[in-house]
Design a protein around this motif. Sequence first.
Motif, PDB file in Angstrom:
ATOM      1  N   LEU A  28       0.853  -1.203   0.000  1.00 28.83           N
ATOM      2  CA  LEU A  28       0.000   0.000   0.000  1.00 28.83           C
ATOM      3  C   LEU A  28       0.882   1.245   0.000  1.00 28.83           C
ATOM      4  CD1 LEU A  28      -3.098  -0.860   2.199  1.00 28.83           C
ATOM      5  CD2 LEU A  28      -2.998  -0.266  -0.221  1.00 28.83           C
ATOM      6  N   LEU A  29       2.066   1.172   0.640  1.00 35.46           N
ATOM      7  CA  LEU A  29       3.023   2.286   0.502  1.00 35.46           C
ATOM      8  C   LEU A  29       3.314   2.519  -0.977  1.00 35.46           C
ATOM      9  CD1 LEU A  29       5.693   1.850   3.324  1.00 35.46           C
ATOM     10  CD2 LEU A  29       4.320   3.862   2.787  1.00 35.46           C
ATOM     11  N   ALA A  30       3.424   1.378  -1.702  1.00 33.49           N
ATOM     12  CA  ALA A  30       3.735   1.520  -3.136  1.00 33.49           C
ATOM     13  C   ALA A  30       2.598   2.262  -3.837  1.00 33.49           C
ATOM     14  CB  ALA A  30       3.899   0.134  -3.752  1.00 33.49           C
ATOM     15  N   VAL A  31       1.334   2.070  -3.393  1.00 32.68           N
ATOM     16  CA  VAL A  31       0.217   2.789  -4.039  1.00 32.68           C
ATOM     17  C   VAL A  31       0.422   4.289  -3.832  1.00 32.68           C
ATOM     18  CG1 VAL A  31      -2.243   3.214  -3.929  1.00 32.68           C
ATOM     19  CG2 VAL A  31      -1.361   0.872  -3.710  1.00 32.68           C
ATOM     20  N   GLY A  32       0.792   4.636  -2.591  1.00 31.14           N
ATOM     21  CA  GLY A  32       1.052   6.058  -2.298  1.00 31.14           C
ATOM     22  C   GLY A  32       2.128   6.578  -3.236  1.00 31.14           C
ATOM     23  N   MET A  33       3.200   5.806  -3.328  1.00 25.57           N
ATOM     24  CA  MET A  33       4.335   6.215  -4.196  1.00 25.57           C
ATOM     25  C   MET A  33       3.840   6.380  -5.628  1.00 25.57           C
ATOM     26  SD  MET A  33       7.657   6.641  -4.045  1.00 25.57           S
ATOM     27  CE  MET A  33       8.517   5.598  -2.837  1.00 25.57           C
ATOM     28  N   LEU A  34       3.016   5.386  -6.103  1.00 25.31           N
ATOM     29  CA  LEU A  34       2.539   5.445  -7.496  1.00 25.31           C
ATOM     30  C   LEU A  34       1.706   6.693  -7.713  1.00 25.31           C
ATOM     31  CD1 LEU A  34       2.140   4.009 -10.265  1.00 25.31           C
ATOM     32  CD2 LEU A  34       0.035   3.035  -9.308  1.00 25.31           C
ATOM     33  N   GLY A  35       0.783   6.996  -6.770  1.00 24.09           N
ATOM     34  CA  GLY A  35      -0.072   8.177  -6.927  1.00 24.09           C
ATOM     35  C   GLY A  35       0.781   9.424  -7.068  1.00 24.09           C
ATOM     36  N   MET A  36       1.742   9.578  -6.142  1.00 24.61           N
ATOM     37  CA  MET A  36       2.589  10.788  -6.178  1.00 24.61           C
ATOM     38  C   MET A  36       3.373  10.820  -7.488  1.00 24.61           C
ATOM     39  SD  MET A  36       5.389  11.917  -3.352  1.00 24.61           S
ATOM     40  CE  MET A  36       6.597  10.849  -4.063  1.00 24.61           C
ATOM     41  N   ALA A  37       3.919   9.643  -7.887  1.00 20.91           N
ATOM     42  CA  ALA A  37       4.745   9.623  -9.111  1.00 20.91           C
ATOM     43  C   ALA A  37       3.891  10.053 -10.297  1.00 20.91           C
ATOM     44  CB  ALA A  37       5.280   8.206  -9.313  1.00 20.91           C
ATOM     45  N   MET A  38       2.671   9.499 -10.359  1.00 14.92           N
ATOM     46  CA  MET A  38       1.791   9.821 -11.515  1.00 14.92           C
ATOM     47  C   MET A  38       1.529  11.311 -11.583  1.00 14.92           C
ATOM     48  SD  MET A  38      -1.393   7.248 -12.225  1.00 14.92           S
ATOM     49  CE  MET A  38      -2.120   7.758 -10.726  1.00 14.92           C
TER      50      MET A  38
END
Lengths: 236, 111, 301, 458, 611
Positions: free
Chosen positions: C102-112
């Motif tokens: 789920l940390l990765a989801v956060g990372m993905l959102g910010m990256a996008m």
Amino acid sequence: MKNLFGLLLSLVLGAFIILALNNTAAFPAFGEVDLADRVSEQYFTDGNVAEVGSANIVTAIVVGYRGFDTLGEVTVLFISALGVAIIFGEKKQERLDLKFKPNFMLRVGSRVLFGMILITSIYIIFHGHLTPGGGFPGGAIIASAVLLLYLTDDRFRSNVKGFKILEGIAGSLFVVIGLLGLVLVTSFLQNFLPAGTVGDLLSAGIIPIIYVLIGLKVGSEISGIVDNFLTEEESA
Amino acid sequence: MIQYAAIILFVFGLYGLFTNRNVIKMIVSLNVMEVGLNIFIISIGFTYDGIAPILSSTTANGLLYVDPLPQALVLTAIVIGVGTTALGLAIAKSIHKTYNTFDLDEMGDKE
Amino acid sequence: MIINVLVGIGIAFFAFVLQTSVAGLNRKIVGRLQKRIGPRWYQEFIDIFKLLSKRSVSHGWIFDFGVIMALGGIIGTAMFMPITSNIVAFQDYDNFFIFVYLLAVGMLGMAMSASGSGNPWASIGVMRALTTMLAYEVPFLIVVLTIINLSGTSSMTGIQIFQQTAGNNWFILALPLGGIVGFIALMGMLGKKPFETYIAPAEIASGPMVEYGGKQLGMLFILHEISVWIEVTLFVHLFLGGATNIFEFLIKYFAVYTLANLISNVNGRFKIDQVVTFFYKWPLLMAVTQAVIAIYFGWVI
Amino acid sequence: MSAILLVAIPLLVAFLSILVKKYAPYLLIIVGLFNLVMLFLLQDGGVIIGGFDQPLGINLLLNLYSRIALILINALIVVIACLNIKDYGKYGSILLLAMAGLNGLVLTVDLFNFFVFLEISGIAAYLITSSNKKPTNTFHYLALGAVGSSLFLFGVIILYAMYGTLNYGAMIEAIAANNNYAEVVLPFTLMFIGLGVEAKLLPFNSWVKGALGHSNTMSGPMIASVYAAALSFVLGRMIDNLFLFQGTLLTIVTVLLTVGILLGDFMAFSSTKTREILLFSSVAQASIVALLFVNGVVAWAVWLIIANALSKTVMFLVINKATKEVGCDETKSLQGLFTKNILVGLAFTLATLSVMGLPLLVGFMIKLNFLTALAGAGQIWLIVAILIASLVEGIYFVRLLVKLWYKGENEISVKYNLSFKVVFVVIALALLAFGSYTAPMNQIDNSVDAVTEVVNNG
Amino acid sequence: MASIEYLILILVGASFLAYLFTKLNTYLGSVFTILATMFVFASLAGYGFGMGLDTTVNYLPWFTFNQTYLGFYFVIIIAFVYLMVSFFHPYYLGQYKYKDSYNMLFLLSLAGIIGAFYTDNFLQLFFFFELIIWTTMFLIPQGKSREAAVSYFGFSVAGSVAMLIGIFLIFSSTGQLDITSGLAAISGTNAIIVFILFLIAGFAKLGAFPLHIWLPIAHGNAPHPFSPVLSGALVKLGAFIGILALVRIVPTANLLVDSINLPLGQWLVAILGSISIVFGTLMAIKEDDAKKLLAYSSMSHGGYILVAFSLMNSVAFAGGFYHILAHAIASAAAFMAIAAVARATGTTKMKELGGMIHKMPITYLAYLVAIISMAGIPPMGGFISKWLIFMAVINKGMIFVAIAIFFGSVGSFLYVFRPLAALFLGQEFREYKHVKEAPIMMLIPTFILMGLNVYTGVFPSFILNFINNILGELGYAALNVTSSSIINVFDGQGILNPALISLVFAVGVFIAFIIFILLKKSRSVSLMDTYTAANFVHDEHLLHYSVDFYAPLERLYEKHTNWMTKFYESLAKKVKEIGNLGKYLFMSKNIGTTMLWIITIIILLLWGVAL
């Protein structure tokens, strides 16, 4: 160096074949052949000799028993002659100039010799079933006669067309005789004429006829080949 | 003894073919091989005191004959040899016409 | 089910408040170190609420949607996190891998949203963040593998209980090498000084955050605070035997964060490929030797 | 109405054809059709020639095995003749003689007669290759052919000297009675090498590269499919009945054949000329067929010979016709050949897929079954060799197909007239149809080529 | 009552009809293909789930069909991917040279797939296996490169040759030709050899480490609508063969280290699988062409499948099966999104693309959902399968495989994000102003795949129950799956409730959304108006960061990335050299060499007799 190695290798091969033949018991040594355990012993039984009627047993085999081989063999010669013709192409041929001008004596003398050679070949062909010889040697002699004319006369051209027709007819007659055997009697190339008594001229059924045809065919074919070799395209 | 000579002759024919590069020489060695073979065929049928298989009225039966079959076979073999040699020489002549040399090496490059 | 969700939201809010205040305190401590008083302890709150009140700029729908998705993901992760071995929103469902991913989801959102902003520096910043993540993630997960393998369970409360049981002591003692690697990885996760290249202000205009302002930047600060809380709590539960009551948790939390902050303040900054080569040299080696010792030979202190 | 007509009639017509040069090809086609009709009417059994039964005279044997071989040979010769009437008319009589020679070769059960017919078909083959206008290659083929047939004769004579008979059946019984393996090695080696030269087995087939490498639409299919099929049938019958392969002879022959398969495909893999690829692949296929006969898998070897003959005819016709019009047979210059003529391309692709042994084609069914038979015989290493060879074969054929289907830099346009197309489509459909409907393939079993002694006159 | 034989015959018939229709008009032919695939998929799904397809055979006498859960699982996934891809045909076939044969071969390969998975006879499996290979092989050259078809065919046939040798080894040692009893019957060294041979076939088709050269070439250069089939469906054939070897053959090799309690064979496969994960990830990070990047990702996911099936316990198998489904859907969706972009812009190179999101938002969403699943992030299917595989690996305590798996999962996040940032996000290029969103017909499959990705991520119980049937059939204990969560069998503690995770995630997003809405509305600004520290840039190409996206990472391993391709090239060169040697030795122009060979062989053979 390569030749020496080749020679050595072939000698080894020869030695191996000789040793192999020696080691096999079934292979009879030279000279100690016993006809009994071979099929050829039956060629001498009176019944068979009488049936075929040819004094010369070899001719009996060549034309009588194994006539099919001879037919095959004649085809071989036929196809070689045909091949030689095809390889040299169909265009009109003329004599190869051999830069050798024969004088008059040679040209006339060879005509005489030509006649004599022909007679001997006819003799050999007709006595095929009695004495050694027959169609093939006879044909060869005819061809040598033609070769003699070619060599002695640089403008001489044999009647190639005629030889071709003779060759074709002789060959097909040979096969026709075979077919007659099939139609009249039971099997191909079987003797349908009376065998006659062994030893005299008109004996052994179809064998002499076939031998004559073979003689004519071989003679015309080989002289055809000789002609092909001694001519080149029309340089017109 | 003749049989061994025949085999050696056959093998020399092979040797000739194996080392020569000249077309005519190859045809010659081909013939040497065939002659060797034909002599071998004849030697198969020979018996020491056998006579030629010609029945003549004068000879009584019960004589020992040489085996006629190889002689018949050799007749065909010789003619076949002639056939092949004639064809070989014809091809040699046509080779000479196109490459005007008989040596296979020289003509190798003119593909 | 509703109660659990509310408890979760409570935990998320608690996480935000705790971490912001601890960050404020740390700013005071670091100030003290540098012979200055340092700002008020609630300075962090002020910054965030100031940003949230400002009117800012948006570069298209993906720019905003990315921030929302990032913050949502982090809040979701925080809701799952147990505070102590008995205070947890969803009993038995707090699997370790949920936090990592789920940390990765956060990372993905910010990256996008950063890449969607159109500023090349943002994309480069995101690339650096991802590369650093690749660097610290693998050694950390190897150590966690050893922990899960030894404790036999992959749920956070389970691991806490395993450490709190009489026989065995905290993993930081049981697996010394693992503890060190865990702490170094924690520094990487938090983006503290040696591994700060991807969000350092001095680097290319603070990397991914370059185009944000106003409420987007505020939300990203909230996101940053909660993700720091998650990472530090993870370290506490995995290595320091979690907590039986709230006070024990607060002390441990404060100790770990302050230590990390202090180390960070005395360090320089790695280049990005140095970060990767560093993590794949020593920490990975230590993690693997620790795993081999613990699992194959079974020597656990 | 006996099997001898299959040999006699073509000979008769051949002798007459030199008189009527122009009509030779039409005569050829008529005789071919006559033979085919005869083949469906004749019933099995031996045929006596010259009136004397087996030990003295020569006889022929027509059984299911030779009937299949004869139908294939005569049909293919008729097809090739029809396609080449215009530009190779003057080879009509040669083809007639080739037909007679091959029919005789398949029918005869007398060893010396076999040698004579081997010689007739050999000389016909030299003349067919002379149509490629490359005298050195023809000479190469002639010399090797002559050596091969002399070795064969040598072997036959030694056998005659040992067992006193020339007939096939009698020879087999004599060998079985004598049953001394050591003495039989020399004749069988010589005969195997003699036939190996003609049947394109690896160490003896250096003439294949010259003969087929520069072939044309008549000599290519003739040598690659008709002669290859006939020789394989005959070699197969000899290996299966006569040759007593044991001990070192068996191992060396198997090693030779396996190396033949692998090297054949590797050589094809490494060549860029299309015709070379095809000829090396047919060398490999010939070795596979020989290997199957050595291991007793006769039924599926027969079907493999037929399938190979058909596919090779299509492939050689397509490539030779294209090479004649394009001038050079490098795969680069033939690129994009099928972009214009889709139908020919489809037929060529199906033929290639069948040679590679891919599903839906008859090649697959045959490959799978003969490999299963080999597995039954426990020959795992042979299977590995064959499969590796077929892998390499698959790769170079796909490389060829992909080049032919898609345009290269220069545009080539090759026109195939209707008769070519009809032949290609018929063969391609046959390969496809028998690929899935394999019921008729299981009729024959491994004893199909036994030389029986049944003799009836006429 | 649909029967397998009817399905195959209908498909073969349909393929010829498709050939004719496409000859008439491309659109009509492609629509016919869609209908045919839809019919087949519907009848498969309708009857297949309950094993209802009857296996009587009346037209093809020597084929025998039998249904297994394992076979059906694969067929339904591959048929589904075929159906989804067939929607793309009307729009792509226009520019291909052999349109009609495209549709025909497409349907023929589907017939082959149905046949391959519904059989218990080895030879029949091999028949359909080869049929699939050559039908698909002819489709590949219609794309960009010709050599792709050759390398694809070479490796696939190498695999099938290995399998055939294995089959015959089984046949000669046990006399069995049917799969279940054949694989069970062999033992001893034969079992090991067959195990290796089947694995070579599996590796070749999966594109796993040692035999992976063809994957990027074939997938990268295949025609756009065919790459999803290649990587989504055909790669699974290799998985099927791998399963035959890893699961069915009773391991006889000795245990390596007692603490890992895995036979040597399985352990080596796990290591090779992990190498292909690492290799695939590293190569994907470096790749510039989007399709080649996705090809490398299928390679690394192939590695995951191999690792999953080599751990010999039901949790790992369940993870493997689930991963096959998740990867099939995700990579098919990703490839289709890239195909849609390629159709609109004509290129898949990331250097030349950027800012596609503004013109093709739905394709962007499809790609986003696909890469979330590929990276294994929670709300999507990829997470569950990766979670299962992680749990199995951790429980087994295999450290080196674990390194590769963690590296692979994090690395996958990196390389899937690269096309997202470089292709879809970032600056919007002037030349792609005219680009429109993909037509409706192409969006239908993207919506379905998006829905399916989410469904497999949130409610996995139905699929896991079906997988339990398969596990039961393979003789392994089923995974206990309740309606909402997976109870991990190892310790009862590791419970995963995907529905809950998604719910919590939704709640979090809702909260963030409320925060966002309450605050002041921000002013929307164009993409060019960004903070560029005072130097003024007009051309958007300069503001788009996409070339060498992970430059620092690539520099680390740039030098030695193609040693495997060099290995295969040298292999091909070796074969050519042997060929030329053969030509020199046996095919020389002078007759002497052949005579030499004849003489030596005679001497050799007479050696025994003469002396």
